[in-house]
Scaffold this motif. Structure first.
Motif, mmCIF file in Angstrom:
data_model
loop_
_atom_site.group_PDB
_atom_site.id
_atom_site.type_symbol
_atom_site.label_atom_id
_atom_site.label_comp_id
_atom_site.label_asym_id
_atom_site.label_seq_id
_atom_site.Cartn_x
_atom_site.Cartn_y
_atom_site.Cartn_z
ATOM 1 N N PRO A 243 0.806 -1.231 0.000
ATOM 2 C CA PRO A 243 0.000 0.000 0.000
ATOM 3 C C PRO A 243 0.837 1.278 0.000
ATOM 4 N N ALA A 244 1.954 1.265 0.715
ATOM 5 C CA ALA A 244 2.801 2.459 0.792
ATOM 6 C C ALA A 244 3.429 2.805 -0.554
ATOM 7 N N GLU A 245 3.499 1.831 -1.466
ATOM 8 C CA GLU A 245 4.122 2.054 -2.775
ATOM 9 C C GLU A 245 3.093 2.110 -3.901
ATOM 10 N N MET A 246 1.821 1.962 -3.548
ATOM 11 C CA MET A 246 0.780 1.854 -4.569
ATOM 12 C C MET A 246 0.642 3.136 -5.398
ATOM 13 N N GLU A 247 0.758 4.278 -4.769
ATOM 14 C CA GLU A 247 0.554 5.536 -5.490
ATOM 15 C C GLU A 247 1.532 5.681 -6.652
ATOM 16 N N ARG A 248 2.757 5.226 -6.454
ATOM 17 C CA ARG A 248 3.775 5.398 -7.489
ATOM 18 C C ARG A 248 3.499 4.532 -8.707
ATOM 19 N N ILE A 249 3.019 3.305 -8.481
ATOM 20 C CA ILE A 249 2.788 2.420 -9.630
ATOM 21 C C ILE A 249 1.597 2.870 -10.460
ATOM 22 N N LEU A 250 0.746 3.728 -9.905
ATOM 23 C CA LEU A 250 -0.433 4.181 -10.635
ATOM 24 C C LEU A 250 -0.120 5.273 -11.657
ATOM 25 N N ARG A 251 1.130 5.710 -11.712
ATOM 26 C CA ARG A 251 1.508 6.651 -12.762
ATOM 27 C C ARG A 251 1.324 5.992 -14.133
ATOM 28 N N LYS A 252 0.690 6.706 -15.044
ATOM 29 C CA LYS A 252 0.335 6.137 -16.342
ATOM 30 C C LYS A 252 1.561 5.626 -17.105
ATOM 31 N N ASP A 253 2.631 6.415 -17.120
ATOM 32 C CA ASP A 253 3.803 6.008 -17.880
ATOM 33 C C ASP A 253 4.443 4.746 -17.297
ATOM 34 N N GLU A 256 2.246 1.628 -18.102
ATOM 35 C CA GLU A 256 2.404 1.204 -19.493
ATOM 36 C C GLU A 256 3.714 0.446 -19.697
ATOM 37 N N GLU A 257 4.789 0.928 -19.069
ATOM 38 C CA GLU A 257 6.079 0.279 -19.226
ATOM 39 C C GLU A 257 6.102 -1.091 -18.541
ATOM 40 N N ILE A 258 5.506 -1.170 -17.356
ATOM 41 C CA ILE A 258 5.445 -2.456 -16.648
ATOM 42 C C ILE A 258 4.603 -3.449 -17.437
#
Length: 295
Positions: A243-253, A256-258
């Motif tokens: 949860p503490a890292e969830m906000e960062r992975i929600l970045r669109k770019d 898409e890369e992941i």
């Protein structure tokens, strides 16, 4: 360096009490090892088994032999971490090859899969211990494991494997605190069970699927994520992020890369679990009666 040489600042009376209790339990643990006199440590490189290896090495020196079972289900990065800890603390350490993937019960990947893995490991450790004249095998189970679904505990019982952390009454948070005081680099390491635990029950465990999971988790590590799981559901992969890292992975770019990188691994559908990382989420599909039958 022993924890006796480290004096971190205690922030509260409650924390001081917890630390005091943990230190008292560690003294019991040390006494247990002195009584055992000579042991084989089932050493996976995780937080708990690293701490067991550390205390066993301090109390018994060369009479503590740490053994790591190596197979396709061991994450590649974990082997490198084990090597660093072994060198830093001077553990007497050996690697053996395990063949759990040769067992149809293991490959079938039913909820009791872990039993077959541990049975394979402990069978080999048993033979090794007998050949070396070492009377005891120990693992890194803590009191927290007694309340979880752990079919591997049945294998430990069948092979008379001792669990000194349980005998001393130590839980996982106490092991982390004592590991920190001992300057073990694993003290804050996220839990990292074998790669097979990432494959959905009923999906056959194969070297190819284990490799996909391992490479997938390395991708997330490359992007800087620290606590996560790559859950393999055949053509679909389910990413669990803390949860503490969830906000960062929600970045669109970044998404898409992941997604692109995971499609290259052969997954058709790439999903993000909105509940985030939670240890043992694959067990959520197991009914309570099934747990009781399998345990």
């Amino acid at each position: 360096m022993s924890y006796h040489a480290v004096h971190p600042m205690i922030k509260s009376v409650e924390e001081e009490t917890i630390a005091s209790d943990a230190v008292a339990k560690e003294e019991r643990l040390r006494k247990i090892f002195r009584e055992l006199d000579s042991v084989v440590v089932a050493y996976s490189g995780g937080v708990d088994s690293s701490y067991v290896a550390y205390v066993a090495n301090e109390e018994l020196g060369p009479r503590a032999l740490c053994i790591t079972g190596q197979s396709a289900s061991l994450p590649a990065y974990q082997g490198e971490e084990i090597d660093r800890v072994v060198r830093q603390f001077g553990f007497r350490h050996e690697i053996i090859q395990t063949e759990e993937l040769e067992n149809p019960g293991y490959r079938a990947n039913n909820p009791d899969r872990c039993f077959f893995c541990k049975d394979e490991l402990y069978t080999r450790l048993e033979s090794l211990a007998q050949a070396r004249g070492i009377p005891h095998i120990v693992d890194g189970s803590t009191v927290d494991d007694l309340d979880d679904y752990r079919p591997g505990r049945k294998a430990a019982t069948q092979h008379a494997v001792r669990s000194p952390l349980i005998e001393a009454g130590l839980n996982k948070s106490e092991v982390r605190e004592l590991s920190r005081r001992a300057t073990l680099p694993t003290w804050d390491k996220p839990a990292s069970p074998c790669l097979s635990s990432r494959i959905a029950y009923g999906t056959t465990v194969t070297i190819e699927r284990l490799s996909k999971v391992d490479r997938g988790e390395e991708i997330l590590r490359e992007f800087g994520f620290r606590e996560f799981r790559v859950r393999h559901h055949d053509k679909l992969v389910r990413l669990e992020i803390a949860p503490a890292e969830m906000e960062r992975i929600l970045r669109k770019d970044l998404l898409e890369e992941i997604a692109r990188r995971f499609r290259e691994l052969g997954f058709t559908y790439i999903t993000l679990d909105l509940e985030g990382f939670r240890s043992g989420s694959m067990n959520e599909v197991i009914t309570e009666p099934a747990k009781q039958v399998k345990a």
